[in-house]
Design a protein around this motif. Structure first.
Motif, PDB file in Angstrom:
ATOM      1  N   VAL A 163       0.734  -1.527   0.242  1.00 19.35           N
ATOM      2  CA  VAL A 163      -0.138  -0.394   0.200  1.00 19.35           C
ATOM      3  C   VAL A 163       0.742   1.358  -0.297  1.00 19.35           C
ATOM      4  CG1 VAL A 163      -1.327   0.945   1.257  1.00 19.35           C
ATOM      5  CG2 VAL A 163      -2.108  -0.735   0.890  1.00 19.35           C
ATOM      6  N   ALA A 164       2.599   1.021   0.966  1.00 16.18           N
ATOM      7  CA  ALA A 164       2.480   2.533   0.771  1.00 16.18           C
ATOM      8  C   ALA A 164       3.313   2.568  -0.702  1.00 16.18           C
ATOM      9  CB  ALA A 164       3.394   2.396   1.961  1.00 16.18           C
ATOM     10  N   THR A 165       3.908   1.670  -0.892  1.00 22.12           N
ATOM     11  CA  THR A 165       4.714   2.126  -2.241  1.00 22.12           C
ATOM     12  C   THR A 165       3.962   2.064  -3.713  1.00 22.12           C
ATOM     13  OG1 THR A 165       4.990  -0.645  -2.488  1.00 22.12           O
ATOM     14  CG2 THR A 165       6.997   0.975  -1.147  1.00 22.12           C
ATOM     15  N   ALA A 166       2.504   1.911  -3.475  1.00 24.11           N
ATOM     16  CA  ALA A 166       1.370   2.017  -4.736  1.00 24.11           C
ATOM     17  C   ALA A 166       1.556   3.208  -5.185  1.00 24.11           C
ATOM     18  CB  ALA A 166       0.345   1.530  -4.110  1.00 24.11           C
ATOM     19  N   PHE A 167       1.921   4.398  -4.696  1.00 20.11           N
ATOM     20  CA  PHE A 167       1.953   5.582  -5.597  1.00 20.11           C
ATOM     21  C   PHE A 167       3.061   6.382  -5.336  1.00 20.11           C
ATOM     22  CE2 PHE A 167      -2.571   4.213  -4.087  1.00 20.11           C
ATOM     23  CZ  PHE A 167      -2.768   4.091  -5.459  1.00 20.11           C
ATOM     24  N   ASP A 168       3.395   7.348  -6.478  1.00 22.39           N
ATOM     25  CA  ASP A 168       4.582   7.945  -5.625  1.00 22.39           C
ATOM     26  C   ASP A 168       3.977   9.666  -5.076  1.00 22.39           C
ATOM     27  OD1 ASP A 168       6.787  10.284  -5.046  1.00 22.39           O
ATOM     28  OD2 ASP A 168       6.110  10.389  -7.721  1.00 22.39           O
ATOM     29  N   LEU A 169       3.651   9.367  -3.376  1.00 18.26           N
ATOM     30  CA  LEU A 169       3.553  10.593  -2.670  1.00 18.26           C
ATOM     31  C   LEU A 169       4.633  11.569  -2.241  1.00 18.26           C
ATOM     32  CD1 LEU A 169       1.744   8.176  -0.548  1.00 18.26           C
ATOM     33  CD2 LEU A 169       0.342   9.460  -2.255  1.00 18.26           C
ATOM     34  N   ASN A 227      10.684   5.111  16.116  1.00  9.90           N
ATOM     35  CA  ASN A 227      10.831   5.966  14.591  1.00  9.90           C
ATOM     36  C   ASN A 227      10.532   7.574  15.074  1.00  9.90           C
ATOM     37  OD1 ASN A 227      10.406   7.176  12.480  1.00  9.90           O
ATOM     38  ND2 ASN A 227       9.715   5.465  11.111  1.00  9.90           N
ATOM     39  N   ASN A 228      11.138   8.728  14.362  1.00  9.12           N
ATOM     40  CA  ASN A 228      10.884   9.447  15.285  1.00  9.12           C
ATOM     41  C   ASN A 228       9.964  10.373  13.928  1.00  9.12           C
ATOM     42  OD1 ASN A 228      12.899  10.395  13.375  1.00  9.12           O
ATOM     43  ND2 ASN A 228      14.421  11.060  14.575  1.00  9.12           N
ATOM     44  N   ARG A 229       9.699  10.096  13.312  1.00 11.35           N
ATOM     45  CA  ARG A 229       8.652  10.046  12.110  1.00 11.35           C
ATOM     46  C   ARG A 229       7.430   9.527  11.930  1.00 11.35           C
ATOM     47  NH1 ARG A 229      10.050   9.819   6.703  1.00 11.35           N
ATOM     48  NH2 ARG A 229      11.894   8.002   6.807  1.00 11.35           N
ATOM     49  N   VAL A 230       7.448   8.953  13.266  1.00 13.34           N
ATOM     50  CA  VAL A 230       5.760   8.737  13.580  1.00 13.34           C
ATOM     51  C   VAL A 230       5.748   8.827  15.240  1.00 13.34           C
ATOM     52  CG1 VAL A 230       4.701   6.347  13.488  1.00 13.34           C
ATOM     53  CG2 VAL A 230       6.112   6.861  12.077  1.00 13.34           C
ATOM     54  N   SER A 231       4.301   9.655  14.929  1.00 12.09           N
ATOM     55  CA  SER A 231       4.215   9.861  16.030  1.00 12.09           C
ATOM     56  C   SER A 231       2.770   9.992  16.402  1.00 12.09           C
ATOM     57  CB  SER A 231       3.535  11.606  16.418  1.00 12.09           C
ATOM     58  OG  SER A 231       3.140  11.821  15.875  1.00 12.09           O
ATOM     59  N   PHE A 232       2.164   9.653  17.599  1.00 17.47           N
ATOM     60  CA  PHE A 232       0.650   8.491  18.536  1.00 17.47           C
ATOM     61  C   PHE A 232      -0.278  10.474  18.927  1.00 17.47           C
ATOM     62  CE2 PHE A 232       2.856   4.913  17.228  1.00 17.47           C
ATOM     63  CZ  PHE A 232       2.124   4.073  16.692  1.00 17.47           C
ATOM     64  N   VAL A 233      -1.512  10.314  18.614  1.00 16.94           N
ATOM     65  CA  VAL A 233      -1.873  10.928  18.815  1.00 16.94           C
ATOM     66  C   VAL A 233      -3.334  10.721  19.404  1.00 16.94           C
ATOM     67  CG1 VAL A 233      -3.124  13.325  18.643  1.00 16.94           C
ATOM     68  CG2 VAL A 233      -1.136  13.033  17.831  1.00 16.94           C
ATOM     69  N   ALA A 234      -4.187  10.622  21.020  1.00 16.08           N
ATOM     70  CA  ALA A 234      -4.821   9.963  20.903  1.00 16.08           C
ATOM     71  C   ALA A 234      -6.231  11.632  20.773  1.00 16.08           C
ATOM     72  CB  ALA A 234      -5.195   9.693  22.648  1.00 16.08           C
ATOM     73  N   GLY A 235      -7.412  10.295  20.233  1.00 16.30           N
ATOM     74  CA  GLY A 235      -8.996  11.002  20.457  1.00 16.30           C
ATOM     75  C   GLY A 235      -9.774  10.599  19.536  1.00 16.30           C
ATOM     76  N   ALA A 257       9.187   4.171   2.150  1.00 13.04           N
ATOM     77  CA  ALA A 257       9.017   4.461   1.469  1.00 13.04           C
ATOM     78  C   ALA A 257       8.819   5.591   0.779  1.00 13.04           C
ATOM     79  CB  ALA A 257       7.316   4.361   1.003  1.00 13.04           C
ATOM     80  N   HIS A 258       8.936   6.260   1.994  1.00 14.92           N
ATOM     81  CA  HIS A 258       8.519   8.371   1.537  1.00 14.92           C
ATOM     82  C   HIS A 258       9.815   8.983   2.949  1.00 14.92           C
ATOM     83  CE1 HIS A 258       5.547   7.238  -1.289  1.00 14.92           C
ATOM     84  NE2 HIS A 258       4.706   6.600  -0.613  1.00 14.92           N
ATOM     85  N   PRO A 259      11.133   9.055   2.485  1.00 14.65           N
ATOM     86  CA  PRO A 259      12.134   9.587   3.348  1.00 14.65           C
ATOM     87  C   PRO A 259      11.714  10.868   4.272  1.00 14.65           C
ATOM     88  CG  PRO A 259      13.182   8.618   1.492  1.00 14.65           C
ATOM     89  CD  PRO A 259      11.697   9.030   1.483  1.00 14.65           C
TER      90      PRO A 259
END
Length: 673
Positions: free
Chosen positions: A501-507, A557-565, A530-532
């Protein structure tokens, strides 16, 4: 409007569009045509070098698409359409045929070749008229034509080229542009039918319908043709003897006669050709009919020797048909109803009858950690495995033998070890382990499907009936355990499907993303790989965010964060790309509207939406994993790619690309208008 006079004559007829193109669907629906969508299975692998002119390639592809659906429906769908419409659009420049680009660089190559030049857009159209006889034979009559439109591009700068390519719009369009959307900015002028460039020559099509239904003699007056299948090895091809076509045709230049196919060197643009295409009996062997149909449809794509056969009519005019020169034999594709059941039919039904046993054998072996054990200690016998998993020798031996028959284990000298499949997907600690998903199916879906009859009769989920009987001594513990099981299931599916899914398209144009209902963050991690340059916020319920720490890798991974809601009630995190993976299929129409409206409100024009679900076939005949999932009778529904596309369009998102990934989940990329 030219279509209005024939609308009443189409009433009550089964009209089928052999295409999943949202643009063709929209064009035809806008003029009030009622039809079903059954995408063709024809593989577009025709050798372009075999065609003297580009339009011949487009017409042949359209014909093969339409004939494949027309032949398949009476057998697989058990209903015969009245009309099947096939179409194929190509762009040509400097003698080259441009189809859909495979990636950004291919799109750049195409658009660069069009810059500052006039090019041709051809759409080939095939209309197949199906006449069902009293003896359950079906005659197929073919009308085919094409339309050419000239388009001139402005001189495009590098910046303009890449800005358009990075919008994502070129990726699912012939020639790499969509004239009805952003691509219209690239165009200096259009000579001809504008809708032909969009994907369907509506004016020419309507004229053909008018000719068919206002001037055509009835199918009962037509002479049927005989069908011989020439066979050499395993590739039969049709040789037809046909009557003079009774359906008049007209070119766009006003000729009322049918141009002779043999005069291709002098034929005018937009010509129409009519012929009887094929006849087959509806009763009989599914495999024989479908196999011969596939061989017939794919004869051009499998052509190797370059020789030609001729398709002849009563006037002795000929039309080239690429085929093999082979000995003729007559083949009857009909079987008697009282004939013995075929071996493959019995095997298929037996597989379905025993399917639940196979599932439970897999579930039990997974729960007993048999695959983990045999990975650590390969070569154990049944007694040794039984001792390790604390099970009887007899029961363990039966389970291991069943797993061997299912291809999950290998046996040698009555000892056992994992197959590659088990090592990759069934070990609990493998990178792509489905262990959590299997446990969820055993704990949750198996009990629900044990009450499937009640679910079908009542039309709603049996969850409350099934799980309200369980003890509630430790409500908090049971609730947390249930959440962890569900999260583990979602985590294992995301690990397997996430990369596809992550590499299916150029994002790459998007720097910030928000994964709504992102659970353990697995999909978010795959997106950052997939998208540095992308950072992703996972937005999920507080309890899920709290438990997600158990699934996070040791190296954060410091480029992934979590927010509750709660995405129904709380403000959504700001982002320029929103991700909905396995969310929409579970929501009621009301909840869908609430969520999509909230996303649309926070999105600026150009913002992206990445949708990941199981996409049903347009005729809802598969895939079975999506349709079987629907039997759980959740509040939501399973949809086709077209249905999701129309749903998102109603909230301001235009579909840029669709990808069937051949993995557990498909993907769709949309852009906010």
């Amino acid at each position: 409007m030219v279509l209005n006079p024939v609308i009443s004559k189409l009433a009550g007829k089964l009209v089928v569009l052999a295409s999943a193109s949202p643009r063709r669907l929209e064009i035809l629906r806008n003029v009030g045509l009622r039809f079903e969508v059954v995408p063709s299975w024809f593989k577009e692998t025709l050798d372009k070098s075999l065609f003297k002119a580009p339009y011949e390639y487009a017409v042949e592809t359209a014909k093969q698409k339409a004939l494949e659906v027309a032949r398949r429906m009476p057998i697989k769908h058990l209903k015969t359409p009245d009309i099947v419409i096939g179409a194929d659009t190509i762009v040509t420049v400097d003698g080259l045929i441009l189809e859909k680009p495979v990636d950004k660089h291919d799109a750049y190559r195409m658009l660069s070749s069009l810059s500052g030049k006039e090019h041709s857009v051809y759409t080939g159209v095939a209309i197949v008229l199906c006449h069902e006889k009293e003896n359950e034979e079906v005659d197929y009559q073919l009308i085919q034509f094409y339309e050419e439109t000239k388009v001139k591009f402005a001189d495009l700068s590098e910046d303009m080229l890449w800005e358009y390519i990075n919008s994502g719009e070129p990726m699912d369009k012939a020639g790499g542009y969509g004239i009805q959307a952003l691509g219209g900015m690239l165009v200096e002028y259009v000579h001809g039918d504008f809708l032909n460039v969009v994907g369907f020559p509506l004016n020419h099509f309507c004229k053909q319908l008018s000719l068919i239904y206002n001037h055509c003699t009835s199918s009962s007056d037509q002479k049927s043709e005989s069908v011989h299948l020439s066979v050499n090895g395993t590739h039969p091809t049709p040789v037809l003897s046909q009557p003079t076509p009774s359906v008049p045709a007209q070119s766009s230049h006003g000729s009322s006669s049918i141009p002779k196919p043999s005069s291709s060197s002098s034929s005018q643009t937009h010509h129409t050709h009519c012929s009887l295409a094929h006849k087959v009996k509806r009763k009989g062997s599914d495999s024989e009919v479908s196999q011969s149909s596939w061989m017939l449809v794919n004869s051009l794509s499998k052509h190797t020797d370059g020789r030609e056969a001729k398709l002849c009519n009563s006037e002795n005019t000929t039309s080239p048909l690429i085929t093999r020169s082979e000995q003729l034999i007559e083949r009857d594709v009909t079987e008697h109803e009282d004939s013995e059941p075929r071996k493959e039919d019995l095997e298929r039904i037996s597989e379905l009858i025993d399917g639940f046993k196979a599932s439970k054998a897999l579930f039990t072996a997974s729960r007993l950690r048999v695959f983990d054990l045999l990975h650590r200690m390969p070569g154990l016998d049944a007694a040794q495995v039984g001792q390790e998993v604390k099970a009887s020798v007899k029961g363990t031996e039966c389970l291991l033998e069943a797993c061997v028959s299912l291809g999950l284990l290998k046996s040698k000298d009555r000892t056992y070890e994992n197959t590659d499949l088990a090592t990759s997907l069934l070990r609990s600690d493998s990178c792509f382990s489905l262990h959590g998903h299997i446990q969820h199916c055993d704990d949750t879906l198996w009990p629900l499907f044990s009450h499937l009859e009640s679910a079908v009769e009542e039309g709603h989920s049996q969850r409350e009936k099934v799980f309200s009987r369980k003890p509630k001594e430790d409500t908090f513990h049971n609730s947390q355990e249930a959440k962890l099981r569900f999260m583990n299931a979602m985590h294992s599916v995301a690990k397997v499907a996430g990369k596809s899914v992550a590499t299916a398209f150029d994002l790459s144009r998007y720097k910030t993303a928000c994964d709504l209902g992102g659970c353990t963050g697995t999909m978010a991690c795959e997106l950052t790989k997939a998208h540095p340059e992308m950072s992703v916020t996972v937005f999920d319920l507080p309890a899920v965010v709290e438990l997600s720490e158990r699934f996070r890798p040791l190296q954060s991974n410091n480029r992934v964060s979590f927010v509750a809601g709660d995405f129904f009630q709380d403000e959504l995190p700001k982002a320029d790309l929103y991700i909905l993976a396995r969310i929409l299929h579970d929501l009621t129409d009301e909840k869908l509207h609430i969520l999509l409206s909230k996303i649309a409100d926070v999105c600026k024009p150009g913002c992206g939406l990445l949708l990941s679900e199981i996409f049903l076939d347009e005729d809802r005949s598969g895939p079975s994993r999506g349709l079987l999932q629907a039997l759980s009778m959740s509040e939501g529904k399973q949809r086709s790619a077209t249905e999701y596309s129309l749903l998102l369009k109603s909230h301001g998102f235009n579909t840029a690309q669709i990808r069937h990934t051949d993995n557990l989940l498909d993907a769709m990329f949309c852009i906010k208008a």
